[in-house]
Design a protein around this motif. Structure first.
Motif, PDB file in Angstrom:
ATOM      1  N   ILE B  51     -30.739  42.841 -51.398  1.00 37.97           N
ATOM      2  CA  ILE B  51     -31.715  43.913 -51.253  1.00 37.97           C
ATOM      3  C   ILE B  51     -31.538  44.868 -52.411  1.00 37.97           C
ATOM      4  CG2 ILE B  51     -32.209  43.942 -48.794  1.00 37.97           C
ATOM      5  CD1 ILE B  51     -29.837  45.686 -48.376  1.00 37.97           C
ATOM      6  N   PRO B  52     -32.634  45.184 -53.073  1.00 40.38           N
ATOM      7  CA  PRO B  52     -32.520  46.058 -54.242  1.00 40.38           C
ATOM      8  C   PRO B  52     -31.971  47.421 -53.852  1.00 40.38           C
ATOM      9  CG  PRO B  52     -34.804  45.779 -53.598  1.00 40.38           C
ATOM     10  CD  PRO B  52     -34.007  44.824 -52.774  1.00 40.38           C
ATOM     11  N   ASN B  53     -31.144  47.960 -54.643  1.00 41.58           N
ATOM     12  CA  ASN B  53     -30.611  49.301 -54.436  1.00 41.58           C
ATOM     13  C   ASN B  53     -31.724  50.321 -54.659  1.00 41.58           C
ATOM     14  OD1 ASN B  53     -29.580  51.891 -54.992  1.00 41.58           O
ATOM     15  ND2 ASN B  53     -27.553  50.986 -55.233  1.00 41.58           N
ATOM     16  N   ILE B  54     -32.124  50.903 -53.566  1.00 41.50           N
ATOM     17  CA  ILE B  54     -33.287  51.780 -53.625  1.00 41.50           C
ATOM     18  C   ILE B  54     -33.061  52.979 -54.523  1.00 41.50           C
ATOM     19  CG2 ILE B  54     -32.614  53.196 -51.676  1.00 41.50           C
ATOM     20  CD1 ILE B  54     -35.992  52.218 -51.418  1.00 41.50           C
ATOM     21  N   PHE B  55     -31.807  53.355 -54.663  1.00 39.81           N
ATOM     22  CA  PHE B  55     -31.550  54.537 -55.473  1.00 39.81           C
ATOM     23  C   PHE B  55     -31.583  54.239 -56.957  1.00 39.81           C
ATOM     24  CE2 PHE B  55     -30.552  56.227 -51.487  1.00 39.81           C
ATOM     25  CZ  PHE B  55     -30.882  57.546 -51.616  1.00 39.81           C
ATOM     26  N   ALA B  56     -31.037  53.096 -57.304  1.00 45.48           N
ATOM     27  CA  ALA B  56     -31.134  52.700 -58.698  1.00 45.48           C
ATOM     28  C   ALA B  56     -32.608  52.564 -59.076  1.00 45.48           C
ATOM     29  CB  ALA B  56     -30.406  51.385 -58.913  1.00 45.48           C
ATOM     30  N   GLY B  58     -35.291  53.930 -57.499  1.00 43.02           N
ATOM     31  CA  GLY B  58     -35.970  55.211 -57.493  1.00 43.02           C
ATOM     32  C   GLY B  58     -35.555  56.040 -58.695  1.00 43.02           C
ATOM     33  N   PHE B  59     -34.325  55.913 -59.044  1.00 47.76           N
ATOM     34  CA  PHE B  59     -33.785  56.638 -60.180  1.00 47.76           C
ATOM     35  C   PHE B  59     -34.494  56.221 -61.454  1.00 47.76           C
ATOM     36  CE2 PHE B  59     -30.016  56.715 -63.207  1.00 47.76           C
ATOM     37  CZ  PHE B  59     -30.285  58.002 -63.581  1.00 47.76           C
ATOM     38  N   HIS B  62     -38.689  56.594 -60.665  1.00 48.52           N
ATOM     39  CA  HIS B  62     -39.231  57.839 -60.106  1.00 48.52           C
ATOM     40  C   HIS B  62     -40.192  57.591 -58.964  1.00 48.52           C
ATOM     41  CE1 HIS B  62     -38.163  59.943 -64.070  1.00 48.52           C
ATOM     42  NE2 HIS B  62     -37.219  60.114 -63.183  1.00 48.52           N
ATOM     43  N   LYS B  63     -39.929  56.521 -58.241  1.00 44.50           N
ATOM     44  CA  LYS B  63     -40.774  56.252 -57.061  1.00 44.50           C
ATOM     45  C   LYS B  63     -39.853  56.032 -55.874  1.00 44.50           C
ATOM     46  CE  LYS B  63     -45.119  54.300 -55.864  1.00 44.50           C
ATOM     47  NZ  LYS B  63     -44.674  54.063 -54.510  1.00 44.50           N
ATOM     48  N   THR B  64     -40.162  56.676 -54.784  1.00 45.56           N
ATOM     49  CA  THR B  64     -39.233  56.636 -53.669  1.00 45.56           C
ATOM     50  C   THR B  64     -39.751  55.849 -52.484  1.00 45.56           C
ATOM     51  OG1 THR B  64     -40.151  58.569 -52.578  1.00 45.56           O
ATOM     52  CG2 THR B  64     -38.516  58.937 -54.304  1.00 45.56           C
ATOM     53  N   ASN B  65     -41.053  55.675 -52.449  1.00 47.65           N
ATOM     54  CA  ASN B  65     -41.673  55.056 -51.270  1.00 47.65           C
ATOM     55  C   ASN B  65     -41.382  55.826 -49.973  1.00 47.65           C
ATOM     56  OD1 ASN B  65     -42.549  52.985 -53.024  1.00 47.65           O
ATOM     57  ND2 ASN B  65     -42.513  51.560 -51.296  1.00 47.65           N
ATOM     58  N   ILE B  66     -41.234  57.094 -50.145  1.00 48.70           N
ATOM     59  CA  ILE B  66     -41.139  57.943 -48.962  1.00 48.70           C
ATOM     60  C   ILE B  66     -42.303  58.912 -48.975  1.00 48.70           C
ATOM     61  CG2 ILE B  66     -39.697  59.533 -47.648  1.00 48.70           C
ATOM     62  CD1 ILE B  66     -37.322  58.687 -49.145  1.00 48.70           C
ATOM     63  N   PHE B 119     -36.633  66.446 -52.592  1.00 46.19           N
ATOM     64  CA  PHE B 119     -36.070  65.214 -52.107  1.00 46.19           C
ATOM     65  C   PHE B 119     -36.721  64.009 -52.752  1.00 46.19           C
ATOM     66  CE2 PHE B 119     -34.865  62.050 -49.086  1.00 46.19           C
ATOM     67  CZ  PHE B 119     -33.544  62.384 -48.942  1.00 46.19           C
ATOM     68  N   GLY B 120     -37.807  64.248 -53.416  1.00 43.48           N
ATOM     69  CA  GLY B 120     -38.416  63.158 -54.151  1.00 43.48           C
ATOM     70  C   GLY B 120     -39.412  62.322 -53.387  1.00 43.48           C
TER      71      GLY B 120
END
Lengths: 341, 341
Positions: B51-56, B58-59, B62-66, B119-120
């Motif tokens: 599973i891809p590291n969501i933080f890497a 998003g980092f 610049h997309k968080t999917n939240i 929070f992004g």
DNA sequence: AATTACCACGCAAACGTTTGCGGTAACGTT
DNA sequence: AACGTTACCGCAAACGTTTGCGTGGTAATT
């Protein structure tokens, strides 16, 4: 209007002529940094409206400051009070909350859990869906992440649980019925796979036993999907028995309201002929007439407590926690469905 | 049980003897990668449970999917149906949802908004708190992030809004009262800073005007914090007038329930002497007796629609969107508080 | 004066992913 | 045979933050 670039540590460092690491440490109140430098850094940071990039942070530290919440049904009033408590306490402690609904679907529940951990939450708060029998997927998650169960819990899952004193609360409610002279008390409950239902049933049984009242299976009714409709249906069943009950305890306010509605339709006097008790102290319980005697569950407190314990576990990831079960006290609210002034 | 390390692109690359970039591209179905390689990569990825590291991610992107959601009060039943719709649609589109409650506190509302953008989140869905007068902070956020208002909206904020046809719905409800012979229709509403209240009031006025009925300020009552209690209080006011109303429209179900309760206490016959209409089709509206005529708002649909429009804007960040106002149709539910069978 | 101790700060690596650019091989075209 | 094209793939930088380690300087101790 142009979007002003978001400030970074680097910018602050350059403007102050110091290094990035010093800025970082200054903002985090590291002991290695002098007070004067801290002051200067913090001042400029505030001035530039600096906010740390949460993703860089989470990326680096593997900490997200998000907690995941899984509940069966978000539209129940009681659930919303739980959530409110969670939201407040979490916000106080600097955590954000991601909520998802399992819709009482076990598969969806594990799916939700998985996307949550995939998403990098620091811990999970869960209220179990009905009929959760396959615990393996939950156990698997438990050695990846801190997990705490609240409200709808399970003895089989070895983790901290925050619940109300279901058994005792019911015991008190039944005893109240006995005190007002009722002797043949029916119960409308759920099947044996519902945690709350079973606990409440235990309280029911104990109250009867300790008061030397007979336990009659004919007035112990179980349904799968408890609701107002089921409350109505079961009341019709109960009132067509030869030996009618003189009180009905429904495990849920909405079912109890169904009971009252049907009793009124049958022109049965409440509480003289049949008294009714519910569980939850939902708003509805004050709207029905007569108003419903019920058990108030401090949802906000439960939610807040669950958050506290979860954050505790998050902050001490390697400790072995004894799987406490925290019982929050509930209160019997006596209204006209059992007691007429 | 040991925690098995979370697989990364690097691991997959090493095991397959190819580069990280190729793995990344293969998983993202990039055109530069051959089908065979894609197959191999995807197979191994699935095998390792990658599973891809969501933080890497998003980092980097610049997309968080939240998406962030701000509502005034989460414990209202209607709000929970909105949230359910949001949750479902968001989940369908691969988004997670962060919810926060403004508690109808304007300051807290802007604070919530700020922590959300900090929070992004990729975008924000908001239902305005009462008395939101200072729009500047909201406007400021709008050129940082996509924002969509739902349910409690405002004409003054230039963005897409998803609401129900408040005006028309009320018009229909009032017309229904007129059709059953009522001529002196009172309204219990909120102050002029409530979007919903104002819209509904407009519908009320239009219905009266178009039916050539007089508008009497004495039976137009405004309160700050509308509730069941206020419904009771206002009913006492109305029924002590010389010219009593023959119908009461309350802008909220709970207020309408207060109206019914008080009318019953005053031994006023419903609907013969005074008919009552509410708004929302909450669960309570079927519990009160007589059951309440009210307007059903499809909360889930509103929530889902709002999410759709928000994601649309998230995916096209630079386009200028015409600030559409989407009106979702609601339905008048006729029950015994206006019409006896 | 020499040693020790400590304070305050900087260097640079690391986290996992995406992506522009460059490169190689194979093939087709003239 | 020389060139252009295409299909695939690798290199390495970059995102912003934290943190182990190193270092210069000053003060305290011997």
């Amino acid at each position: 209007m142009m979007k002003n670039k978001i400030p970074t540590l680097k910018e602050i460092a350059e403007k102050l002529g110091i290094s990035i690491s010093t800025v970082s440490r200054a903002l985090n109140d590291h002991q290695d940094i002098s007070e004067v430098t801290k002051e200067r850094v913090k001042a400029l940071a505030a001035d530039l409206n600096y906010i740390p990039n949460i993703f860089a942070k989470g990326f680096r530290t593997h900490k997200t400051n998000i907690i995941g919440v899984v509940v069966p049904n978000i539209t129940h009033y009681f659930t919303t009070t739980l959530i409110r408590g969670i939201l407040e306490e979490a916000s106080l402690q600097g955590y954000r909350v991601i909520i998802s609904e399992s819709n009482n679907d076990v598969d969806k529940q594990t799916e939700m859990l998985n996307t949550m951990i995939q998403f990098g939450v620091d811990g999970v708060l869960m209220s179990l869906s009905k009929m959760t029998r396959d615990i393996s997927s939950i156990l698997k998650i438990m050695n990846t992440l801190p997990l705490i169960l609240f409200d709808k819990a399970s003895n089989k899952i070895p983790c901290t649980q925050v619940v109300i004193n279901e058994e005792e609360a019911t015991y008190n409610a039944i005893e109240h019925l006995i005190n007002i002279g009722k002797r043949r008390i029916a119960i409308i409950k759920e099947s044996e796979f519902s945690y709350n239902s079973e606990k409440r049933f235990e309280g029911y049984l104990r109250a009867l036993k300790e008061n030397n009242l007979p336990i009659d299976e004919k007035i112990i009714l179980s349904v799968d999907d408890i609701s107002m409709i089921q409350g109505k249906r079961m009341t019709n069943v109960l009132m067509s028995l030869k030996q009618k009950p003189d009180a009905i305890f429904a495990i849920t306010d909405s079912a109890a309201i169904g009971v009252i509605k049907t009793l009124k339709k049958l022109h049965v006097k409440i509480p003289e002929e049949v008294a009714v008790v519910g569980f939850s102290n939902s708003i509805n319980s004050t709207i029905i007439e007569p108003m419903l005697t019920t058990i108030d569950q401090p949802g906000q407190k439960i939610g807040a407590t669950a958050v506290k314990y979860l954050i505790e576990e998050i902050n001490h990831p390697n400790e072995i926690f004894i799987n406490k079960t925290i019982e929050i006290r509930s209160n019997l609210i006596i209204r006209n469905s059992t007691f007429k002034v």
